[in-house]
Design a protein around this motif. Structure first.
Motif, PDB file in Angstrom:
ATOM      1  N   PHE A 132       0.841  -1.205   0.000  1.00 49.94           N
ATOM      2  CA  PHE A 132       0.000   0.000   0.000  1.00 49.94           C
ATOM      3  C   PHE A 132       0.874   1.252   0.000  1.00 49.94           C
ATOM      4  CE2 PHE A 132      -3.337   2.455   2.722  1.00 49.94           C
ATOM      5  CZ  PHE A 132      -3.739   3.166   1.610  1.00 49.94           C
ATOM      6  N   ARG A 133       1.823   1.304   0.902  1.00 49.35           N
ATOM      7  CA  ARG A 133       2.729   2.451   0.950  1.00 49.35           C
ATOM      8  C   ARG A 133       3.572   2.527  -0.330  1.00 49.35           C
ATOM      9  NH1 ARG A 133       6.828   4.590   5.713  1.00 49.35           N
ATOM     10  NH2 ARG A 133       8.405   5.462   4.328  1.00 49.35           N
ATOM     11  N   GLY A 134       3.994   1.380  -0.830  1.00 50.51           N
ATOM     12  CA  GLY A 134       4.816   1.357  -2.037  1.00 50.51           C
ATOM     13  C   GLY A 134       4.111   1.988  -3.230  1.00 50.51           C
ATOM     14  N   ILE A 135       2.820   1.703  -3.375  1.00 48.22           N
ATOM     15  CA  ILE A 135       2.065   2.279  -4.490  1.00 48.22           C
ATOM     16  C   ILE A 135       2.075   3.800  -4.406  1.00 48.22           C
ATOM     17  CG2 ILE A 135      -0.245   2.512  -5.487  1.00 48.22           C
ATOM     18  CD1 ILE A 135       1.189  -0.134  -6.145  1.00 48.22           C
ATOM     19  N   LEU A 136       1.914   4.334  -3.206  1.00 47.72           N
ATOM     20  CA  LEU A 136       1.892   5.789  -3.038  1.00 47.72           C
ATOM     21  C   LEU A 136       3.268   6.412  -3.232  1.00 47.72           C
ATOM     22  CD1 LEU A 136      -0.579   6.219  -0.048  1.00 47.72           C
ATOM     23  CD2 LEU A 136      -1.002   6.618  -2.461  1.00 47.72           C
ATOM     24  N   GLU A 137       4.306   5.587  -3.137  1.00 46.60           N
ATOM     25  CA  GLU A 137       5.664   6.082  -3.365  1.00 46.60           C
ATOM     26  C   GLU A 137       6.144   5.779  -4.789  1.00 46.60           C
ATOM     27  OE1 GLU A 137       7.584   5.869   1.097  1.00 46.60           O
ATOM     28  OE2 GLU A 137       7.703   4.088  -0.134  1.00 46.60           O
ATOM     29  N   GLY A 138       5.225   5.314  -5.627  1.00 49.04           N
ATOM     30  CA  GLY A 138       5.568   5.054  -7.026  1.00 49.04           C
ATOM     31  C   GLY A 138       6.253   3.741  -7.266  1.00 49.04           C
ATOM     32  N   LYS A 139       6.114   2.789  -6.328  1.00 50.79           N
ATOM     33  CA  LYS A 139       6.731   1.480  -6.469  1.00 50.79           C
ATOM     34  C   LYS A 139       5.652   0.413  -6.585  1.00 50.79           C
ATOM     35  CE  LYS A 139      10.098   3.150  -3.058  1.00 50.79           C
ATOM     36  NZ  LYS A 139      10.555   2.983  -1.664  1.00 50.79           N
ATOM     37  N   GLY A 140       6.049  -0.790  -6.979  1.00 50.82           N
ATOM     38  CA  GLY A 140       5.111  -1.897  -6.962  1.00 50.82           C
ATOM     39  C   GLY A 140       4.289  -1.995  -8.244  1.00 50.82           C
ATOM     40  N   THR A 141       3.495  -3.052  -8.323  1.00 52.13           N
ATOM     41  CA  THR A 141       2.690  -3.356  -9.494  1.00 52.13           C
ATOM     42  C   THR A 141       1.243  -2.975  -9.226  1.00 52.13           C
ATOM     43  OG1 THR A 141       4.120  -5.230 -10.012  1.00 52.13           O
ATOM     44  CG2 THR A 141       1.952  -5.190 -11.062  1.00 52.13           C
ATOM     45  N   CYS A 142       0.623  -2.320 -10.220  1.00 50.39           N
ATOM     46  CA  CYS A 142      -0.766  -1.921 -10.070  1.00 50.39           C
ATOM     47  C   CYS A 142      -1.342  -1.635 -11.446  1.00 50.39           C
ATOM     48  CB  CYS A 142      -0.892  -0.687  -9.186  1.00 50.39           C
ATOM     49  SG  CYS A 142      -0.135   0.803  -9.865  1.00 50.39           S
ATOM     50  N   THR A 143      -2.633  -1.413 -11.476  1.00 52.05           N
ATOM     51  CA  THR A 143      -3.315  -0.948 -12.692  1.00 52.05           C
ATOM     52  C   THR A 143      -3.945   0.398 -12.379  1.00 52.05           C
ATOM     53  OG1 THR A 143      -3.789  -3.181 -13.479  1.00 52.05           O
ATOM     54  CG2 THR A 143      -5.136  -1.382 -14.362  1.00 52.05           C
TER      55      THR A 143
END
Length: 244
Positions: free
Chosen positions: A229-240
């Motif tokens: 969750f934090r990674g997505i907000l920091e521009g990391k990780g996989t998402c759509t």
């Protein structure tokens, strides 16, 4: 050695939507306290970035109104029972978050003053400004509307910058169920219109249309990955990312 430095977040106010089933963990029904605490720690990590967090949690781990209706129960009654299930989940998440030192308010669309605050938009906004996590429970307070629609509605009312959907078992939106099809293809980006026209299973159509019409970006990611969750907000990780 893990990186614990504070990185700037992509958004300053967000809506996190998770299903009630996310709280079941390995159980087949109800709440699994270690899983509730794990998700609470994910929220705590984002809260530490200074992000203002709204939450909507489904009730399918306790009761799903549509399923009850399909089995012969009167639809309105079944939907109200489903709303009460979301209040139970919201209270469980509030307890876990406050156990971690994160001030939290459960705000219900159905008045039950002994356990939750009634929904008043200005009061809820003030809670967010004071860095309290706001968990919106009981859906929209109306039958025939899902918690997906409630999440899209509250996100717009609270002037959130994005809706983040934390999924179990998948890290984004696929052209077909990746758990049943090994050749399923994940989208990095997709438009709201494509979600509707291709019948991609993200949110119900009313919620997608509400997000689209108000230009509210939707980010789908995996809730299973620690720190995801934090990674997505920091521009990391996989998402759509779903956008207009």
């Amino acid at each position: 050695m893990s990186d614990t430095s504070i990185q700037p977040a992509a958004f300053q106010r967000i809506m996190l939507k998770i299903s009630g089933e996310a709280l079941m963990g390995p159980e087949g029904y109800g709440l699994h306290p270690p899983t509730v605490e794990r998700i609470a720690r994910e929220v705590q990590a984002v809260h530490a970035l200074g992000v203002e967090i709204c939450m909507v949690i489904g009730g399918g781990n306790v009761f799903r109104g549509l399923a009850g209706s399909a089995q012969g129960m009167e639809r309105t009654t079944a939907d109200y029972m489903g709303m009460l299930a979301t209040v139970m989940n919201a209270l469980a998440m509030q307890s876990a978050l406050e156990g971690l030192g994160v001030f939290t308010r459960v705000i219900s669309a159905i008045r039950m003053d002994e356990v939750a605050e009634p929904y008043i938009r200005r009061r809820a906004v003030r809670h967010l400004e004071k860095k309290r996590v706001c968990i919106f429970a009981a859906g929209t307070g109306n039958p025939y509307f899902t918690t997906d629609t409630a999440a899209a509605l509250r996100a717009n009312e609270m002037a959130c910058e994005a809706i983040l959907m934390g999924k179990n078992g998948t890290d984004g939106v696929y052209d077909k169920d990746p758990r049943a099809h090994a050749d399923a293809v994940r989208f990095d980006e997709v438009t709201f219109d494509e979600v509707l026209s291709k019948n991609l299973k993200v949110m119900d159509a009313s919620a997608i249309a509400l997000a689209r019409d108000n230009n509210m970006p939707l980010i789908v990611f995996s809730l299973d990955e620690p720190g995801g969750f934090r990674g997505i907000l920091e521009g990391k990780g996989t998402c759509t990312r779903i956008h207009a």
